[in-house]
Write a protein that holds these residues in place. Structure first.
Motif, PDB file in Angstrom:
ATOM      1  N   PHE A   5       6.876  -1.093  16.320  1.00  0.00           N
ATOM      2  CA  PHE A   5       7.193  -1.530  14.963  1.00  0.00           C
ATOM      3  C   PHE A   5       6.063  -1.104  14.038  1.00  0.00           C
ATOM      4  N   SER A   6       6.420  -0.641  12.841  1.00  0.00           N
ATOM      5  CA  SER A   6       5.399  -0.521  11.800  1.00  0.00           C
ATOM      6  C   SER A   6       6.054  -0.625  10.433  1.00  0.00           C
ATOM      7  N   GLY A   7       5.228  -0.900   9.435  1.00  0.00           N
ATOM      8  CA  GLY A   7       5.740  -1.066   8.080  1.00  0.00           C
ATOM      9  C   GLY A   7       4.846  -0.378   7.076  1.00  0.00           C
ATOM     10  N   VAL A  39      10.321  -0.576   5.415  1.00  0.00           N
ATOM     11  CA  VAL A  39       9.701  -0.529   4.089  1.00  0.00           C
ATOM     12  C   VAL A  39       9.587  -1.977   3.613  1.00  0.00           C
ATOM     13  N   VAL A  40       8.347  -2.457   3.495  1.00  0.00           N
ATOM     14  CA  VAL A  40       8.130  -3.899   3.354  1.00  0.00           C
ATOM     15  C   VAL A  40       8.056  -4.319   1.876  1.00  0.00           C
ATOM     16  N   ASP A  41       9.237  -4.469   1.289  1.00  0.00           N
ATOM     17  CA  ASP A  41       9.306  -4.883  -0.117  1.00  0.00           C
ATOM     18  C   ASP A  41       8.852  -6.334  -0.307  1.00  0.00           C
ATOM     19  N   ASP A 125      -0.285 -15.637   2.459  1.00  0.00           N
ATOM     20  CA  ASP A 125       0.613 -15.649   3.617  1.00  0.00           C
ATOM     21  C   ASP A 125       0.945 -14.247   4.131  1.00  0.00           C
ATOM     22  N   TYR A 126       0.498 -13.237   3.407  1.00  0.00           N
ATOM     23  CA  TYR A 126       0.820 -11.839   3.734  1.00  0.00           C
ATOM     24  C   TYR A 126       0.685 -11.524   5.234  1.00  0.00           C
ATOM     25  N   PRO A 127      -0.449 -11.895   5.857  1.00  0.00           N
ATOM     26  CA  PRO A 127      -0.601 -11.523   7.269  1.00  0.00           C
ATOM     27  C   PRO A 127       0.348 -12.276   8.209  1.00  0.00           C
ATOM     28  N   ALA A 132       5.261 -11.857  11.628  1.00  0.00           N
ATOM     29  CA  ALA A 132       6.693 -12.059  11.862  1.00  0.00           C
ATOM     30  C   ALA A 132       7.390 -10.706  12.018  1.00  0.00           C
ATOM     31  N   ASP A 133       7.075  -9.756  11.142  1.00  0.00           N
ATOM     32  CA  ASP A 133       7.660  -8.404  11.248  1.00  0.00           C
ATOM     33  C   ASP A 133       7.526  -7.889  12.678  1.00  0.00           C
ATOM     34  N   ILE A 134       6.316  -7.997  13.168  1.00  0.00           N
ATOM     35  CA  ILE A 134       5.986  -7.384  14.452  1.00  0.00           C
ATOM     36  C   ILE A 134       6.613  -8.167  15.613  1.00  0.00           C
ATOM     37  N   PRO A 143       1.719   1.299  15.330  1.00  0.00           N
ATOM     38  CA  PRO A 143       0.919   2.400  14.770  1.00  0.00           C
ATOM     39  C   PRO A 143       0.481   2.096  13.333  1.00  0.00           C
ATOM     40  N   ILE A 144      -0.816   1.954  13.131  1.00  0.00           N
ATOM     41  CA  ILE A 144      -1.391   1.560  11.844  1.00  0.00           C
ATOM     42  C   ILE A 144      -2.739   2.245  11.652  1.00  0.00           C
ATOM     43  N   GLY A 145      -3.252   2.197  10.429  1.00  0.00           N
ATOM     44  CA  GLY A 145      -4.605   2.652  10.155  1.00  0.00           C
ATOM     45  C   GLY A 145      -5.611   1.556  10.504  1.00  0.00           C
ATOM     46  N   ASP A 147      -7.643  -0.113   8.796  1.00  0.00           N
ATOM     47  CA  ASP A 147      -7.757  -1.259   7.888  1.00  0.00           C
ATOM     48  C   ASP A 147      -6.822  -2.415   8.281  1.00  0.00           C
ATOM     49  N   GLN A 148      -5.839  -2.141   9.121  1.00  0.00           N
ATOM     50  CA  GLN A 148      -4.884  -3.192   9.495  1.00  0.00           C
ATOM     51  C   GLN A 148      -5.231  -3.885  10.806  1.00  0.00           C
ATOM     52  N   LYS A 149      -6.387  -3.554  11.360  1.00  0.00           N
ATOM     53  CA  LYS A 149      -6.756  -4.084  12.664  1.00  0.00           C
ATOM     54  C   LYS A 149      -6.834  -5.613  12.683  1.00  0.00           C
ATOM     55  N   GLN A 150      -7.420  -6.178  11.652  1.00  0.00           N
ATOM     56  CA  GLN A 150      -7.582  -7.633  11.625  1.00  0.00           C
ATOM     57  C   GLN A 150      -6.219  -8.336  11.556  1.00  0.00           C
ATOM     58  N   HIS A 151      -5.288  -7.758  10.786  1.00  0.00           N
ATOM     59  CA  HIS A 151      -3.952  -8.352  10.716  1.00  0.00           C
ATOM     60  C   HIS A 151      -3.247  -8.287  12.071  1.00  0.00           C
ATOM     61  N   LEU A 152      -3.467  -7.192  12.769  1.00  0.00           N
ATOM     62  CA  LEU A 152      -2.839  -7.064  14.088  1.00  0.00           C
ATOM     63  C   LEU A 152      -3.433  -8.092  15.057  1.00  0.00           C
ATOM     64  N   GLY A 184      -7.991   7.685  11.299  1.00  0.00           N
ATOM     65  CA  GLY A 184      -7.786   6.231  11.288  1.00  0.00           C
ATOM     66  C   GLY A 184      -8.232   5.583   9.987  1.00  0.00           C
ATOM     67  N   ARG A 185      -9.184   6.218   9.333  1.00  0.00           N
ATOM     68  CA  ARG A 185      -9.686   5.697   8.067  1.00  0.00           C
ATOM     69  C   ARG A 185     -10.100   6.859   7.172  1.00  0.00           C
ATOM     70  N   ILE A 186      -9.173   7.294   6.321  1.00  0.00           N
ATOM     71  CA  ILE A 186      -9.475   8.362   5.361  1.00  0.00           C
ATOM     72  C   ILE A 186     -10.124   7.711   4.143  1.00  0.00           C
ATOM     73  N   LYS A 195     -12.353   3.108   1.254  1.00  0.00           N
ATOM     74  CA  LYS A 195     -11.086   3.599   1.807  1.00  0.00           C
ATOM     75  C   LYS A 195     -10.266   4.311   0.719  1.00  0.00           C
ATOM     76  N   MET A 196      -9.606   5.403   1.072  1.00  0.00           N
ATOM     77  CA  MET A 196      -8.667   6.022   0.136  1.00  0.00           C
ATOM     78  C   MET A 196      -7.493   5.077  -0.053  1.00  0.00           C
ATOM     79  N   SER A 197      -7.169   4.777  -1.317  1.00  0.00           N
ATOM     80  CA  SER A 197      -6.109   3.816  -1.579  1.00  0.00           C
ATOM     81  C   SER A 197      -5.315   4.220  -2.802  1.00  0.00           C
TER      82      SER A 197
HETATM   83  P1  TYM Z   1       0.222  -0.054   3.488  1.00  0.00           P
HETATM   84  O1  TYM Z   1       1.484   0.333   2.792  1.00  0.00           O
HETATM   85  O2  TYM Z   1      -0.900  -0.525   2.660  1.00  0.00           O
HETATM   86  O3  TYM Z   1      -0.274   1.130   4.379  1.00  0.00           O
HETATM   87  C1  TYM Z   1       0.595   1.783   5.268  1.00  0.00           C
HETATM   88  C2  TYM Z   1      -0.181   2.330   6.459  1.00  0.00           C
HETATM   89  O4  TYM Z   1      -1.138   3.291   6.042  1.00  0.00           O
HETATM   90  C3  TYM Z   1      -2.408   2.983   6.608  1.00  0.00           C
HETATM   91  N1  TYM Z   1      -3.458   3.417   5.674  1.00  0.00           N
HETATM   92  C4  TYM Z   1      -4.492   4.220   5.985  1.00  0.00           C
HETATM   93  N2  TYM Z   1      -4.854   4.815   7.140  1.00  0.00           N
HETATM   94  C5  TYM Z   1      -5.968   5.581   7.122  1.00  0.00           C
HETATM   95  N3  TYM Z   1      -6.727   5.779   6.035  1.00  0.00           N
HETATM   96  C6  TYM Z   1      -6.420   5.203   4.848  1.00  0.00           C
HETATM   97  N4  TYM Z   1      -7.170   5.416   3.773  1.00  0.00           N
HETATM   98  C7  TYM Z   1      -5.250   4.378   4.794  1.00  0.00           C
HETATM   99  N5  TYM Z   1      -4.643   3.662   3.803  1.00  0.00           N
HETATM  100  C8  TYM Z   1      -3.561   3.082   4.353  1.00  0.00           C
HETATM  101  C9  TYM Z   1      -2.380   1.476   6.794  1.00  0.00           C
HETATM  102  O5  TYM Z   1      -3.305   1.073   7.772  1.00  0.00           O
HETATM  103  C10 TYM Z   1      -0.952   1.234   7.210  1.00  0.00           C
HETATM  104  O6  TYM Z   1      -0.785   1.434   8.597  1.00  0.00           O
HETATM  105  N6  TYM Z   1       0.086  -4.402   5.852  1.00  0.00           N
HETATM  106  C11 TYM Z   1       0.643  -3.060   6.053  1.00  0.00           C
HETATM  107  C12 TYM Z   1       2.151  -3.040   5.929  1.00  0.00           C
HETATM  108  C13 TYM Z   1       2.838  -3.839   6.984  1.00  0.00           C
HETATM  109  C14 TYM Z   1       2.810  -3.608   8.382  1.00  0.00           C
HETATM  110  C15 TYM Z   1       3.628  -4.637   8.957  1.00  0.00           C
HETATM  111  C16 TYM Z   1       2.193  -2.662   9.194  1.00  0.00           C
HETATM  112  C17 TYM Z   1       3.604  -4.941   6.781  1.00  0.00           C
HETATM  113  N7  TYM Z   1       4.085  -5.404   7.977  1.00  0.00           N
HETATM  114  C18 TYM Z   1       3.797  -4.706  10.327  1.00  0.00           C
HETATM  115  C19 TYM Z   1       2.391  -2.739  10.560  1.00  0.00           C
HETATM  116  C20 TYM Z   1       3.181  -3.769  11.114  1.00  0.00           C
HETATM  117  C21 TYM Z   1      -0.039  -2.141   5.040  1.00  0.00           C
HETATM  118  O7  TYM Z   1      -1.167  -2.284   4.766  1.00  0.00           O
HETATM  119  O8  TYM Z   1       0.696  -1.163   4.522  1.00  0.00           O
END
Ligand code: TYM
Length: 331
Positions: A5-7, A39-41, A125-127, A132-134, A143-145, A147-152, A184-186, A195-197
């Motif tokens: 699962f990923s979002g 797609v997590v609206d 409540d986001y995390p 719940a998603d997962i 599969p995540i970047g 930055d999402q490690k703590q949420h996982l 993993g972290r651009i 972090k690139m955002s």
């Molecule tokens: P979002 O939309 O912010 O980011 C989507 C994914 O892109 C990764 N990411 C990056 N990876 C490397 N370098 C970067 N600069 C960078 N910026 C973003 C994020 O780690 C993510 O994997 N909370 C999640 C959305 C979500 C989710 C989930 C993910 C909601 N429910 C369940 C996994 C499982 C998020 O930050 O999305």
């Protein structure tokens, strides 16, 4: 077969960070596993959204995911709000999440200081919604970047706690994160310690998957490096290292191969080589995207089918949860 699962949030266009950290692994894992991609609206509305723009961004996010190679024939691709079980399981998990553990989430602290005018309960409540998603899909890998490690980690903690309190209910998910130096972290092109955002106020800080070749060249030309004139991956050289990471992802070579290929170049030429690799990799994605984004009928069909698959799998877990916690059922 393992379940994935990923979002991703539909908060405007996606960056090469999203692609390098997560999306390219979504595509890779799709060949071998049962994948649910969402797609997590509901997550997106934790920050203020203009309704018409959210609707457009959500549609475009789906088209862009397909263009990146998320083949809807091989996975369930759907929108979070189309599957009510995400919200329903969140409530149950809320009642099993301690205030203190939610408060420790660094993304909450960061986002609430960035938007002090809108520190809403949903943001807090986001995390839990993410957990719940997962957990709804008996997910094994996420599969995540980086930055999402703590949420996982929180998702894992909640699964383990629930299982020990009520008996085996959820699979305990593992993160699937590229090494930091391999995507993993651009980092931001303007401030390579950050972090690139896509929410960065400075648009030179990020490259969008939909940026034109001219824009990509211009942004890389402005990328911050250092005054050394030495192309090497090293922690004292965050700007150059980040460019090497980006090149390594998009040219599909190792970091040391990337260093070797760039030896002897000046920073100006180095940046152009990186830009060229990104432009070449994005070309087929952009071509496919511009075809798909006009085909509303096709996208809607994909989404209806994806939601149907997801609802079926999610219902199974939710019924089990309701039974375990003692909700009365007439069945
Ligand atoms: P979002 O939309 O912010 O980011 C989507 C994914 O892109 C990764 N990411 C990056 N990876 C490397 N370098 C970067 N600069 C960078 N910026 C973003 C994020 O780690 C993510 O994997 N909370 C999640 C959305 C979500 C989710 C989930 C993910 C909601 N429910 C369940 C996994 C499982 C998020 O930050 O999305």
């Amino acid at each position: 077969k393992k379940i994935i699962f990923s979002g991703i949030q539909p908060s405007g266009a996606m960056t090469i960070g999203n692609y390098a950290g997560a999306l390219r692994n979504w595509v890779k894992l799709i060949e071998e596993y049962d994948c649910f991609y969402c797609v997590v609206d509901m997550h997106a509305i934790t920050v203020a959204q203009e309704p018409a723009i959210l609707r457009k961004n959500t549609f475009e996010a789906v088209a862009l995911l397909i263009a990146c190679g998320v083949d809807p024939e091989k996975c369930a691709l759907y929108i979070q709000s189309h599957v009510p079980a995400h919200a329903e399981l969140t409530w149950v998990l809320n009642c099993n999440t301690m205030f203190g553990e939610a408060r420790r989430m660094t993304q909450f602290k960061e986002k609430s200081s960035r938007h002090p005018e809108n520190v809403n309960v949903g943001l807090f409540d986001y995390p839990v919604l993410q957990a719940a998603d997962i957990l709804l899909y008996q997910t094994n890998l996420v599969p995540i970047g980086a930055d999402q490690k703590q949420h996982l980690e929180l998702s894992r903690d909640l699964a383990i706690r629930f299982n020990s309190r009520y008996g085996e209910t959820f699979a305990v998910p593992d993160a699937y994160i590229p090494l930091k130096e391999s995507g993993g972290r651009i980092m931001s092109l303007a401030e390579p310690e950050k972090k690139m955002s896509k929410s960065d106020a400075n648009e030179n800080a990020y490259i969008l998957l939909t940026d034109s070749p001219e824009v990509i060249v211009r942004k890389f030309k402005r990328a911050v490096t250092d005054s050394e004139a030495r192309i090497a991956f090293h922690k004292t050289k965050p700007g150059v290292s980040n460019l090497l990471s980006i090149y390594s992802v998009f040219a599909k070579v190792s970091i040391s191969e990337a260093e070797k290929q760039m030896q002897g170049l000046g920073y100006g030429d180095f940046k152009l080589r990186v830009a060229d690799a990104v432009i070449a990799a994005l070309k087929p994605i952009q071509d496919k995207y511009s075809r798909l984004v006009g085909d509303k009928e096709y996208i809607n069909k994909v989404l209806d089918e994806g939601a149907e698959k997801a609802r079926y799998a999610a219902r199974k877990t939710l019924s089990k949860v309701y039974r375990k916690i003692g909700f009365y059922s007439t069945k």
